[in-house]
Design an enzyme around this catalytic site. Structure first.
Site, PDB file in Angstrom:
ATOM      1  N   LYS A  44       0.821  -1.183   0.000  1.00 53.61           N
ATOM      2  CA  LYS A  44       0.000   0.000   0.000  1.00 53.61           C
ATOM      3  C   LYS A  44       0.869   1.251   0.000  1.00 53.61           C
ATOM      4  O   LYS A  44       0.416   2.329  -0.358  1.00 53.61           O
ATOM      5  CB  LYS A  44      -0.890   0.027   1.239  1.00 53.61           C
ATOM      6  CG  LYS A  44      -1.823  -1.147   1.344  1.00 53.61           C
ATOM      7  CD  LYS A  44      -2.593  -1.111   2.641  1.00 53.61           C
ATOM      8  CE  LYS A  44      -3.381  -2.385   2.781  1.00 53.61           C
ATOM      9  NZ  LYS A  44      -3.967  -2.507   4.112  1.00 53.61           N
ATOM     10  N   GLY A  45       2.102   1.117   0.409  1.00 50.21           N
ATOM     11  CA  GLY A  45       2.968   2.266   0.651  1.00 50.21           C
ATOM     12  C   GLY A  45       3.212   3.185  -0.521  1.00 50.21           C
ATOM     13  O   GLY A  45       3.343   4.391  -0.352  1.00 50.21           O
ATOM     14  N   GLU A 100       8.072   2.012  -6.221  1.00 54.86           N
ATOM     15  CA  GLU A 100       8.232   1.664  -4.811  1.00 54.86           C
ATOM     16  C   GLU A 100       8.181   2.908  -3.944  1.00 54.86           C
ATOM     17  O   GLU A 100       8.552   3.993  -4.397  1.00 54.86           O
ATOM     18  CB  GLU A 100       9.607   0.998  -4.599  1.00 54.86           C
ATOM     19  CG  GLU A 100       9.593  -0.506  -4.696  1.00 54.86           C
ATOM     20  CD  GLU A 100       9.145  -1.168  -3.411  1.00 54.86           C
ATOM     21  OE1 GLU A 100       8.266  -0.621  -2.708  1.00 54.86           O
ATOM     22  OE2 GLU A 100       9.645  -2.250  -3.121  1.00 54.86           O
ATOM     23  N   ASP A 101       7.762   2.745  -2.703  1.00 61.81           N
ATOM     24  CA  ASP A 101       7.808   3.853  -1.759  1.00 61.81           C
ATOM     25  C   ASP A 101       9.218   4.019  -1.203  1.00 61.81           C
ATOM     26  O   ASP A 101       9.747   5.120  -1.149  1.00 61.81           O
ATOM     27  CB  ASP A 101       6.783   3.683  -0.633  1.00 61.81           C
ATOM     28  CG  ASP A 101       6.881   2.346   0.094  1.00 61.81           C
ATOM     29  OD1 ASP A 101       7.668   1.461  -0.316  1.00 61.81           O
ATOM     30  OD2 ASP A 101       6.161   2.176   1.098  1.00 61.81           O
ATOM     31  N   ASP A 104      14.795  -0.337   1.164  1.00 62.16           N
ATOM     32  CA  ASP A 104      15.457  -0.451   2.461  1.00 62.16           C
ATOM     33  C   ASP A 104      16.504  -1.556   2.360  1.00 62.16           C
ATOM     34  O   ASP A 104      17.596  -1.324   1.862  1.00 62.16           O
ATOM     35  CB  ASP A 104      14.375  -0.756   3.507  1.00 62.16           C
ATOM     36  CG  ASP A 104      14.844  -0.647   4.940  1.00 62.16           C
ATOM     37  OD1 ASP A 104      15.981  -1.032   5.228  1.00 62.16           O
ATOM     38  OD2 ASP A 104      14.059  -0.200   5.790  1.00 62.16           O
ATOM     39  N   PHE A 153      12.937   5.848  11.064  1.00 66.86           N
ATOM     40  CA  PHE A 153      11.625   5.288  10.752  1.00 66.86           C
ATOM     41  C   PHE A 153      10.697   6.422  10.356  1.00 66.86           C
ATOM     42  O   PHE A 153      10.407   7.318  11.141  1.00 66.86           O
ATOM     43  CB  PHE A 153      11.036   4.494  11.919  1.00 66.86           C
ATOM     44  CG  PHE A 153       9.904   3.640  11.445  1.00 66.86           C
ATOM     45  CD1 PHE A 153      10.150   2.417  10.850  1.00 66.86           C
ATOM     46  CD2 PHE A 153       8.588   4.077  11.535  1.00 66.86           C
ATOM     47  CE1 PHE A 153       9.093   1.637  10.362  1.00 66.86           C
ATOM     48  CE2 PHE A 153       7.537   3.302  11.059  1.00 66.86           C
ATOM     49  CZ  PHE A 153       7.802   2.089  10.468  1.00 66.86           C
ATOM     50  N   ASP A 160       3.591   4.025   6.361  1.00 64.10           N
ATOM     51  CA  ASP A 160       2.825   3.844   7.588  1.00 64.10           C
ATOM     52  C   ASP A 160       3.648   3.269   8.724  1.00 64.10           C
ATOM     53  O   ASP A 160       4.762   2.786   8.543  1.00 64.10           O
ATOM     54  CB  ASP A 160       1.662   2.881   7.327  1.00 64.10           C
ATOM     55  CG  ASP A 160       2.117   1.429   7.236  1.00 64.10           C
ATOM     56  OD1 ASP A 160       1.594   0.582   7.987  1.00 64.10           O
ATOM     57  OD2 ASP A 160       3.012   1.113   6.426  1.00 64.10           O
ATOM     58  N   ARG A 166      -0.551   7.122   6.867  1.00 64.62           N
ATOM     59  CA  ARG A 166      -0.359   7.151   5.414  1.00 64.62           C
ATOM     60  C   ARG A 166      -0.855   8.449   4.783  1.00 64.62           C
ATOM     61  O   ARG A 166      -0.354   8.867   3.752  1.00 64.62           O
ATOM     62  CB  ARG A 166      -1.085   5.977   4.746  1.00 64.62           C
ATOM     63  CG  ARG A 166      -0.507   4.613   5.051  1.00 64.62           C
ATOM     64  CD  ARG A 166      -1.210   3.542   4.217  1.00 64.62           C
ATOM     65  NE  ARG A 166      -0.922   2.204   4.663  1.00 64.62           N
ATOM     66  CZ  ARG A 166       0.162   1.508   4.331  1.00 64.62           C
ATOM     67  NH1 ARG A 166       1.072   2.035   3.557  1.00 64.62           N
ATOM     68  NH2 ARG A 166       0.338   0.285   4.784  1.00 64.62           N
TER      69      ARG A 166
END
Length: 186
Positions: A44-45, A100-101, A104, A153, A160, A166
């Site tokens: 969902k990101g 992609e959000d 990482d 973070f 989220d 979000r």
């Protein structure tokens, strides 16, 4: 701009994000000139970034979606990405743009690239809003990253913590007290 009480500080304002999206769209338009790629949002990101990015592009695209999970309710990647929802159309013989959000550890990006290319995609291009190279566990990176960030973070603009935050119009650093309290209750 109203700052959410759980945000330690704003990392990227909505104006900075909009400028980054515009530059990414310009780069993609030149890369995909004369083609109609399948643009894949990793739910969902990335959905907020995905929608803004596609609206900023002039290139025609077909949209599709995947859900890949590696975080759950944690602040740290499990290291084992799992395909929860797969593509609805075949990438065989097509140019695929994966949106992609955040990259990482790189494991999710690696898994999706291998999956899509393994299904016969003509090409695979990955664009990410955020890149966190200090956390990389595999040797992979997106073809285009809007912003490189430190190991913090973050939440907002689609990202989220435990399915919340979000809808923030900016990207902020989540206060440690928020997720440390949650981790203690587990």
């Amino acid at each position: 701009m109203t700052i959410n009480k759980d945000v330690e500080r704003v990392l990227l304002s909505s104006e900075e994000i909009a400028a980054g999206v515009k530059e990414a769209a310009k780069w993609l338009d030149s890369r995909f000139a004369g083609t109609t790629p399948i643009a894949v949002s990793v739910l969902k990101g990335s959905v907020v970034f995905f929608c803004d990015l596609l609206r900023a592009m002039n290139t025609p695209v077909q949209m599709d979606f995947m859900t890949v999970s590696s975080y759950g309710a944690s602040t740290v990647s499990s290291g084992v990405p799992k395909i929860v929802m797969d593509l609805s159309q075949s990438p065989h013989g097509r140019d695929v743009l994966l949106v992609e959000d955040i990259v990482d550890s790189g494991r999710s990006l690696e898994k999706m690239r291998d999956l899509i290319l393994g299904r016969g995609a003509k090409s695979f291009t990955a664009v990410t809003l955020l890149d966190k190279p200090s956390r990389r566990k595999v040797d992979i990176k997106a073809d285009y990253s809007c912003f490189e960030i430190e190991n913090e973070f973050i939440i907002g603009y689609g990202l989220d913590y435990n399915q919340c935050y979000r809808n923030l119009p900016y990207i902020g650093v989540l206060k440690r007290s928020v997720y440390e309290k949650q981790d203690e209750n587990k």
